[in-house]
Design a protein around this motif. Structure first.
Motif, PDB file in Angstrom:
ATOM      1  N   TYR A 125       0.859  -1.191   0.000  1.00  0.00           N
ATOM      2  CA  TYR A 125       0.000   0.000   0.000  1.00  0.00           C
ATOM      3  C   TYR A 125       0.893   1.238   0.000  1.00  0.00           C
ATOM      4  O   TYR A 125       1.727   1.410   0.886  1.00  0.00           O
ATOM      5  N   GLN A 126       0.697   2.102  -0.991  1.00  0.00           N
ATOM      6  CA  GLN A 126       1.617   3.229  -1.129  1.00  0.00           C
ATOM      7  C   GLN A 126       0.922   4.539  -1.479  1.00  0.00           C
ATOM      8  O   GLN A 126       1.519   5.598  -1.344  1.00  0.00           O
ATOM      9  N   THR A 127      -0.320   4.476  -1.927  1.00  0.00           N
ATOM     10  CA  THR A 127      -1.011   5.684  -2.375  1.00  0.00           C
ATOM     11  C   THR A 127      -2.411   5.727  -1.777  1.00  0.00           C
ATOM     12  O   THR A 127      -3.181   4.775  -1.914  1.00  0.00           O
ATOM     13  N   ASP A 128      -2.725   6.841  -1.133  1.00  0.00           N
ATOM     14  CA  ASP A 128      -4.037   7.018  -0.516  1.00  0.00           C
ATOM     15  C   ASP A 128      -5.034   7.501  -1.572  1.00  0.00           C
ATOM     16  O   ASP A 128      -5.464   8.654  -1.567  1.00  0.00           O
ATOM     17  N   VAL A 129      -5.399   6.591  -2.479  1.00  0.00           N
ATOM     18  CA  VAL A 129      -6.314   6.962  -3.560  1.00  0.00           C
ATOM     19  C   VAL A 129      -7.664   7.448  -3.018  1.00  0.00           C
ATOM     20  O   VAL A 129      -8.193   8.458  -3.489  1.00  0.00           O
ATOM     21  N   PRO A 130      -8.270   6.772  -2.007  1.00  0.00           N
ATOM     22  CA  PRO A 130      -9.543   7.286  -1.488  1.00  0.00           C
ATOM     23  C   PRO A 130      -9.430   8.713  -0.949  1.00  0.00           C
ATOM     24  O   PRO A 130     -10.341   9.528  -1.117  1.00  0.00           O
ATOM     25  N   GLY A 131      -8.319   9.024  -0.306  1.00  0.00           N
ATOM     26  CA  GLY A 131      -8.133  10.362   0.232  1.00  0.00           C
ATOM     27  C   GLY A 131      -8.003  11.419  -0.841  1.00  0.00           C
ATOM     28  O   GLY A 131      -8.321  12.598  -0.622  1.00  0.00           O
ATOM     29  N   TYR A 132      -7.525  11.010  -2.023  1.00  0.00           N
ATOM     30  CA  TYR A 132      -7.374  11.962  -3.131  1.00  0.00           C
ATOM     31  C   TYR A 132      -8.731  12.413  -3.673  1.00  0.00           C
ATOM     32  O   TYR A 132      -8.825  13.448  -4.332  1.00  0.00           O
ATOM     33  N   ALA A 133      -9.766  11.618  -3.439  1.00  0.00           N
ATOM     34  CA  ALA A 133     -11.065  11.872  -4.077  1.00  0.00           C
ATOM     35  C   ALA A 133     -11.563  13.281  -3.810  1.00  0.00           C
ATOM     36  O   ALA A 133     -12.000  13.989  -4.729  1.00  0.00           O
ATOM     37  N   ALA A 134     -11.495  13.728  -2.549  1.00  0.00           N
ATOM     38  CA  ALA A 134     -11.994  15.061  -2.213  1.00  0.00           C
ATOM     39  C   ALA A 134     -11.172  16.140  -2.884  1.00  0.00           C
ATOM     40  O   ALA A 134     -11.711  17.163  -3.341  1.00  0.00           O
ATOM     41  N   LYS A 135      -9.852  15.938  -2.966  1.00  0.00           N
ATOM     42  CA  LYS A 135      -8.984  16.935  -3.587  1.00  0.00           C
ATOM     43  C   LYS A 135      -9.248  17.073  -5.075  1.00  0.00           C
ATOM     44  O   LYS A 135      -8.931  18.095  -5.675  1.00  0.00           O
ATOM     45  N   TYR A 136      -9.793  16.020  -5.687  1.00  0.00           N
ATOM     46  CA  TYR A 136     -10.116  16.082  -7.111  1.00  0.00           C
ATOM     47  C   TYR A 136     -11.608  16.301  -7.340  1.00  0.00           C
ATOM     48  O   TYR A 136     -12.130  16.000  -8.415  1.00  0.00           O
ATOM     49  N   GLY A 137     -12.290  16.816  -6.317  1.00  0.00           N
ATOM     50  CA  GLY A 137     -13.680  17.221  -6.475  1.00  0.00           C
ATOM     51  C   GLY A 137     -14.696  16.109  -6.448  1.00  0.00           C
ATOM     52  O   GLY A 137     -15.818  16.278  -6.933  1.00  0.00           O
ATOM     53  N   ALA A 138     -14.339  14.956  -5.862  1.00  0.00           N
ATOM     54  CA  ALA A 138     -15.291  13.831  -5.839  1.00  0.00           C
ATOM     55  C   ALA A 138     -15.300  13.169  -4.469  1.00  0.00           C
ATOM     56  O   ALA A 138     -15.045  11.966  -4.339  1.00  0.00           O
ATOM     57  N   PRO A 139     -15.618  13.903  -3.405  1.00  0.00           N
ATOM     58  CA  PRO A 139     -15.614  13.306  -2.061  1.00  0.00           C
ATOM     59  C   PRO A 139     -16.609  12.173  -1.913  1.00  0.00           C
ATOM     60  O   PRO A 139     -16.428  11.292  -1.066  1.00  0.00           O
ATOM     61  N   PHE A 140     -17.663  12.168  -2.724  1.00  0.00           N
ATOM     62  CA  PHE A 140     -18.674  11.112  -2.648  1.00  0.00           C
ATOM     63  C   PHE A 140     -18.123   9.746  -3.064  1.00  0.00           C
ATOM     64  O   PHE A 140     -18.748   8.710  -2.821  1.00  0.00           O
ATOM     65  N   LEU A 141     -16.935   9.728  -3.687  1.00  0.00           N
ATOM     66  CA  LEU A 141     -16.345   8.464  -4.120  1.00  0.00           C
ATOM     67  C   LEU A 141     -15.478   7.805  -3.050  1.00  0.00           C
ATOM     68  O   LEU A 141     -15.068   6.654  -3.219  1.00  0.00           O
TER      69      LEU A 141
END
Length: 383
Positions: free
Chosen positions: A120-136
């Protein structure tokens, strides 16, 4: 041992995932093990070399990620990856930062009964809000959990990541940090001539990393106008042009690697990293090895790396006033800055890739032993 490394990203694109895979390959070869790589393509078929210093590299067709043309998303099916693994015949599958290609490899390894270590190396779920998609975010965590449940072991690079994965129901998570080259990154590479050219006698406050939303690079504005300092930004990414407009007084170097990066890193007075979604943050460790004190947000990977008030400062996430104050504290006090820098280097110089590589081999052996005992029962689902 024969290892199949499945890299979500790989050369020619250099990022944290690629860097760690390259170090693992070096260590496997040094210890007499065999390895082959499965990775996305970065151009027309046949344009990328079929091996890397004797290590075979199997490329799968890939498309560029929207807004991130250097990042490729591999196509293909689980069946195709399974055929590649059957051809390679590994003793263990190493899935580096799995999400798309890596997920197929984890599923294929499970189908073939192969031990699989998912890193595990990348917090992809955490990126969602930063890219305008917190619902994901919850949907993405569900994907992460289901994928890592199939792996034999999951390795996470920081205590924060271990805790985060456990809270989301991921089983069998172990801590595996990252190494640092304390010869390449060292105070001896400090370049006073470059410092004069860029800073003109001012203290240099630097950031190194992708210039992207998830790195919260806009927060650098909080330290851009500190008296007697100049901000240095090293890296590239989709937010680069916007950041250049926002910080007209900063010095932008673009992407740097190798000796150039080591020279610039050692030439900084204070290193700043504002990102809150770092699972580890290798650049913080490289700054510390260079004898540069660090100011970073008190969340994620940097919490393990920075000993606040000894090797640098951690500030409360989102508190840009505290960020500015902590940087000012170090740029304004030469004796404190020197003491923090010396303590920072001492704290990380023993974290060699050799030591971390041997630790990884131990995880491989444990995964093989666990797989040999048969499939484990599925863990209970958590919200």
């Amino acid at each position: 041992m024969r290892v199949a490394l499945v890299a979500e990203q790989f050369l020619p694109h250099m990022n944290g995932v690629t860097h760690s895979v390259l170090r693992v390959l070096e260590h496997l070869r040094a210890r007499g093990h065999d390895a082959e790589v499965i990775a996305p393509s970065y151009g027309p078929a046949g344009s990328a070399p079929a091996d890397l210093d004797g290590v075979p590299v199997h490329r799968l067709p890939a498309l560029p990620l929207t807004g991130y043309p250097d990042v490729r998303v591999a196509g293909g099916t689980v069946a195709r990856v399974r055929r590649l693994l059957e051809r390679i015949g590994p003793d263990v599958v190493h899935a580096a930062s799995p999400f798309v290609l890596g997920r197929r490899a984890v599923v294929a390894a499970d189908q073939l009964g192969l031990p699989c270590v998912a890193v595990y190396q990348t917090d992809v779920p955490g990126y969602a809000a930063k890219y305008g998609a917190p619902f994901l975010e919850q949907l993405l965590w569900s994907r992460v959990r289901s994928m890592h449940e199939l792996a034999t072991l999951t390795l996470a690079p920081s205590t924060a990541s271990v805790r985060q994965l456990a809270e989301h129901g991921v089983p069998d998570v172990r801590l595996w940090r990252r190494g640092v080259d304390a010869v390449r990154f060292a105070p001896a590479h400090r370049d006073e001539r470059w410092r004069r050219e860029v800073g003109g006698g001012r203290r240099l406050v630097g950031y190194v990393g992708r210039i992207a939303p998830e790195k919260q690079v806009e927060d650098l504005a909080a330290v851009a106008d500190l008296p007697g300092t100049r901000l240095v930004v090293v890296g590239s990414g989709p937010e680069e042009e916007a950041l250049r407009r926002r910080l007209p007084g900063a010095h932008f170097t673009g992407f740097l690697g190798g000796a150039q990066l080591a020279r610039v890193m050692a030439s900084l007075d204070v290193f700043v990293h504002p990102g809150e979604f770092e699972t580890f943050c290798q650049t913080v460790q490289e700054a510390m090895a260079s004898g540069v004190p660090v100011v970073a947000t008190g969340r994620g990977g940097p919490v393990d790396l920075v000993d606040s008030s000894r090797t640098g400062w951690l500030y409360p996430p989102g508190d840009l006033g505290a960020l500015r104050d902590r940087v000012a504290d170090l740029t304004g006090d030469e004796a404190k800055r020197a003491a923090f820098g010396a303590a920072a280097r001492a704290a990380v110089r023993g974290r060699t890739w050799e030591a971390l590589g041997d630790e990884l081999l131990g995880h491989y052996r444990d995964a093989a032993a666990l797989r040999a005992t048969g499939p484990r029962p599925a863990p209970p689902r958590t919200a």
